[in-house]
Design an enzyme around this catalytic site. Structure first.
Site, PDB file in Angstrom:
ATOM      1  CB  SER A 281       3.272   1.683   6.113  1.00 13.96           C
ATOM      2  OG  SER A 281       2.132   1.907   6.905  1.00 13.96           O
TER       3      SER A 281
ATOM      4  CG  ASP B 120       0.003  -4.076   2.758  1.00 14.63           C
ATOM      5  OD1 ASP B 120      -0.020  -3.672   1.580  1.00 14.63           O
ATOM      6  OD2 ASP B 120       0.106  -3.300   3.730  1.00 14.63           O
TER       7      ASP B 120
ATOM      8  CG  HIS C 120      -0.346   0.295   2.507  1.00 15.51           C
ATOM      9  ND1 HIS C 120      -0.006  -0.675   3.416  1.00 15.51           N
ATOM     10  CD2 HIS C 120      -0.012   1.473   3.096  1.00 15.51           C
ATOM     11  CE1 HIS C 120       0.514  -0.129   4.503  1.00 15.51           C
ATOM     12  NE2 HIS C 120       0.510   1.186   4.329  1.00 15.51           N
TER      13      HIS C 120
END
Length: 311
Positions: A263, A184, A154
């Protein structure tokens, strides 16, 4: 009146010249002995001379040994033998060091170990007029020193161009070479790499247990690289995105502070070894900020996404 001369110029009478002064009689009290012919008897030799005369070689050897012993004693006095350390000496030295030296904290050591491998990932898109604007900022970690980087899918998804900033400040482009949507994860290849690029050390999660110290490294809100400390809160957790589109499984739960921008960054141990890739935070509200629960994909899954053999 005639004066008597003090000195006479003539020679002395013959009787006077031939007169002999009698020798003194030998003193019977003297310790000088004489032999039968009246000559002085030889003096007795000392004990040392007697030894030298009787055993010259033995005396020479003994003198040599004594001299060698004196030289050895002098050498030891100047160069003493090394002291053999005991365990007690070592324990005392360690205790003194711990009491007097200021040692770096576990967080400091962990951060220093992984920092050369942490990168900033920035995505860009073009506006209508052709100008670029940032699409988002995230974190990545180098796992192969040729420029192979792990991050979240993402973080890079939807970006037309990617830029990598290495720990030494060098910037370069990057491309996505593999993805693992179910976890992810995305694998990037940097276009150019520093000559001294260092890959992070990865560690299996097999022995990871709740309570183990872990640290989150990344660029929260674009600030960094930053480090936060915490512990493993749980294992094999599941997380469903707020949109409900995807559920991630078998995650590491941790309480080290993580925010948007973390992230794709590494979750590391106290030794600076990567055990997971930070992927999400849980917040029941609509705010995307940390409230104490974060999740990371185990490094085994991340390594598989990069095509690397499992631990």
């Amino acid at each position: 009146m005639r004066r008597t001369a003090l000195y006479s110029r003539g020679s002395r009478p013959a009787a006077t010249q031939s007169a002999e002064i009698p020798e003194p009689a030998p003193d019977s009290s003297s310790d000088t002995s004489r032999d039968a012919l009246g000559a002085p008897a030889p003096k007795p030799r000392s004990r040392v001379r007697a030894l030298l005369a009787r055993w010259p070689r033995t005396v020479f050897v003994l003198c040599g040994a004594l001299g060698a012993a004196m030289v050895a004693a002098l050498f030891v006095g100047i160069n003493p033998l090394p002291y053999k350390l005991t365990q007690k000496d070592i324990d005392l030295a360690v205790m003194r060091t711990l009491e007097t030296a200021v040692l770096p904290s576990p967080a400091t050591r962990a951060y220093a170990a992984v920092l050369p491998s942490v990168v900033r990932v920035t995505g860009y898109n073009k506006k209508e007029k052709g100008e670029e604007h940032p699409n988002g900022v995230g974190t990545g970690v180098v796992i192969v020193d040729k420029g192979l980087i792990l991050t979240n899918l993402h973080v890079v998804q939807g970006s037309e161009r990617l830029k990598i900033t290495f720990a030494n400040g060098m910037e370069t482009g990057a491309s996505v070479v593999n993805t693992q949507p179910e976890n992810d994860l995305a694998v990037l290849q940097a276009d150019t790499v520093p000559d001294d690029l260092v890959a992070a050390t990865m560690r299996s999660t097999d022995k990871l247990v709740p309570g183990d110290h872990v640290f989150a490294v990344g660029f929260p809100f674009g600030i960094g690289p930053s480090l936060s400390a915490g512990v493993v809160s749980g294992l094999k957790r599941n997380y469903k995105s707020p949109e409900g589109e995807q559920e991630l499984r078998n995650l590491i739960q941790f309480d080290a502070a993580a925010n948007p921008g973390n992230s794709g960054g590494p979750l590391i141990t106290a030794e600076g070894e990567v055990v997971g890739i930070i992927t999400a935070i849980l917040n029941p509200t609509e705010q995307s900020v940390f409230i104490g629960i974060g999740f990371a994909v185990p490094i085994e899954n991340a390594a598989a996404a990069a095509g690397m053999p499992p631990f």
